[in-house]
Write a protein that holds these residues in place. Sequence first.
Motif, PDB file in Angstrom:
ATOM      1  N   GLU A  21       0.777  -1.138   0.120  1.00 56.69           N
ATOM      2  CA  GLU A  21       0.037  -0.034   0.124  1.00 56.69           C
ATOM      3  C   GLU A  21       0.757   1.359   0.144  1.00 56.69           C
ATOM      4  N   GLU A  22       2.234   0.929   0.693  1.00 57.51           N
ATOM      5  CA  GLU A  22       3.010   2.496   0.389  1.00 57.51           C
ATOM      6  C   GLU A  22       3.355   2.633  -0.923  1.00 57.51           C
ATOM      7  N   GLY A  23       3.629   2.044  -1.606  1.00 62.02           N
ATOM      8  CA  GLY A  23       3.969   2.237  -3.225  1.00 62.02           C
ATOM      9  C   GLY A  23       2.879   2.840  -3.665  1.00 62.02           C
ATOM     10  N   ILE A  24       1.698   2.111  -3.517  1.00 61.97           N
ATOM     11  CA  ILE A  24       0.483   2.721  -4.246  1.00 61.97           C
ATOM     12  C   ILE A  24       0.365   4.030  -3.786  1.00 61.97           C
ATOM     13  N   ALA A  25       0.167   4.227  -2.646  1.00 61.91           N
ATOM     14  CA  ALA A  25      -0.046   5.590  -2.315  1.00 61.91           C
ATOM     15  C   ALA A  25       0.995   6.790  -2.736  1.00 61.91           C
TER      16      ALA A  25
ATOM     17  N   VAL B 170       0.187   7.565  -6.318  1.00 60.29           N
ATOM     18  CA  VAL B 170      -1.037   8.203  -6.536  1.00 60.29           C
ATOM     19  C   VAL B 170      -0.797   9.705  -5.950  1.00 60.29           C
ATOM     20  N   ALA B 171       0.109   9.807  -4.790  1.00 62.09           N
ATOM     21  CA  ALA B 171       0.382  11.152  -4.256  1.00 62.09           C
ATOM     22  C   ALA B 171       1.390  11.979  -4.968  1.00 62.09           C
ATOM     23  N   VAL B 172       2.179  11.334  -5.761  1.00 63.79           N
ATOM     24  CA  VAL B 172       3.328  12.211  -6.434  1.00 63.79           C
ATOM     25  C   VAL B 172       2.715  13.004  -7.329  1.00 63.79           C
ATOM     26  N   PRO B 173       1.809  12.545  -8.597  1.00 63.13           N
ATOM     27  CA  PRO B 173       1.300  13.652  -9.540  1.00 63.13           C
ATOM     28  C   PRO B 173       0.419  14.547  -8.723  1.00 63.13           C
ATOM     29  N   GLN B 174      -0.227  14.148  -7.812  1.00 67.55           N
ATOM     30  CA  GLN B 174      -1.222  15.270  -7.003  1.00 67.55           C
ATOM     31  C   GLN B 174      -0.425  16.376  -6.556  1.00 67.55           C
TER      32      GLN B 174
ATOM     33  N   ARG C 198      10.865  22.572  -0.978  1.00 67.01           N
ATOM     34  CA  ARG C 198      10.004  22.974   0.298  1.00 67.01           C
ATOM     35  C   ARG C 198       8.645  22.809  -0.035  1.00 67.01           C
ATOM     36  N   ARG C 199       8.103  23.216  -1.297  1.00 64.93           N
ATOM     37  CA  ARG C 199       6.534  23.043  -1.396  1.00 64.93           C
ATOM     38  C   ARG C 199       6.199  21.705  -1.539  1.00 64.93           C
ATOM     39  N   PHE C 200       6.949  21.031  -2.092  1.00 67.33           N
ATOM     40  CA  PHE C 200       6.619  19.432  -2.111  1.00 67.33           C
ATOM     41  C   PHE C 200       6.641  18.806  -0.869  1.00 67.33           C
TER      42      PHE C 200
END
Length: 257
Positions: free
Chosen positions: A115-119, A122-126, A171-173
Amino acid sequence: MNSLNNLAAELPVAHGYSLRDLHKLAASSCSYDRSMASDATTRYDVAWSAIAEALCSAAEPPEWHDLFTVGWRAIYAEVREMRHLFGQRDKDGTNEVASSQRFRQYWTLPPARPEEGIAERVAVPQILGVLTETEREAVVALAVHGDYQAAADALGIKYSTLTQRMTSARRRFRAHWYAPETAPPVKGTDRRVGSRTKPLATHCQGGKGPHEMTPENTYRRPNPKPGRRGERVCRACESERGKSRWARKTRAAHADA
């Protein structure tokens, strides 16, 4: 009472062998065993069962020596299985439980968490979507060229300007990545090249080389220092060293035998 025991011992089993013969064969197999890895009763029972099974399943009358061999081999097989079950090393005679490296790796490594890899995927492009246009351009340029100066040249900006945009993007990321918690401080420096005054090596210097240091023939070792890239390693040389280590272990095992 003794006469009854003697009578029972002479009962036939198969192919002309009696219960007395089974006892003698099992006892001889135990005497031949040099491992002494279990108690005498267990070794005797293992040998007796294996000999009885081999005798009853044989199509032709087996030789005494063949049945004796079945007995002591069954003992050694049982010893190996028990050592494997309890994770005992079989190279140097270590009798400690969980002394085998593979055993410790299996039982101590944390389970994989897909689930960590899936998260992350999903989170990176967002999170990339929250960067400004100039910050995204800097991140993409650095990812494509793998070098700060080359990325700055590709964007037509100064080196210092690129580093400022990357610092702002980082910093923003991180603020969004760790939200709602506070992002930990960044440790180390992001270095993409080993040296700007020394060209990158094109061939390795070790093993039976030189081998060409192509992307397919190289990989980088993990660097324990944050922000530092690991050294490049030649796959061909690593393969040769692995074969040499295996050959030495094989020769050592043959010599011990």
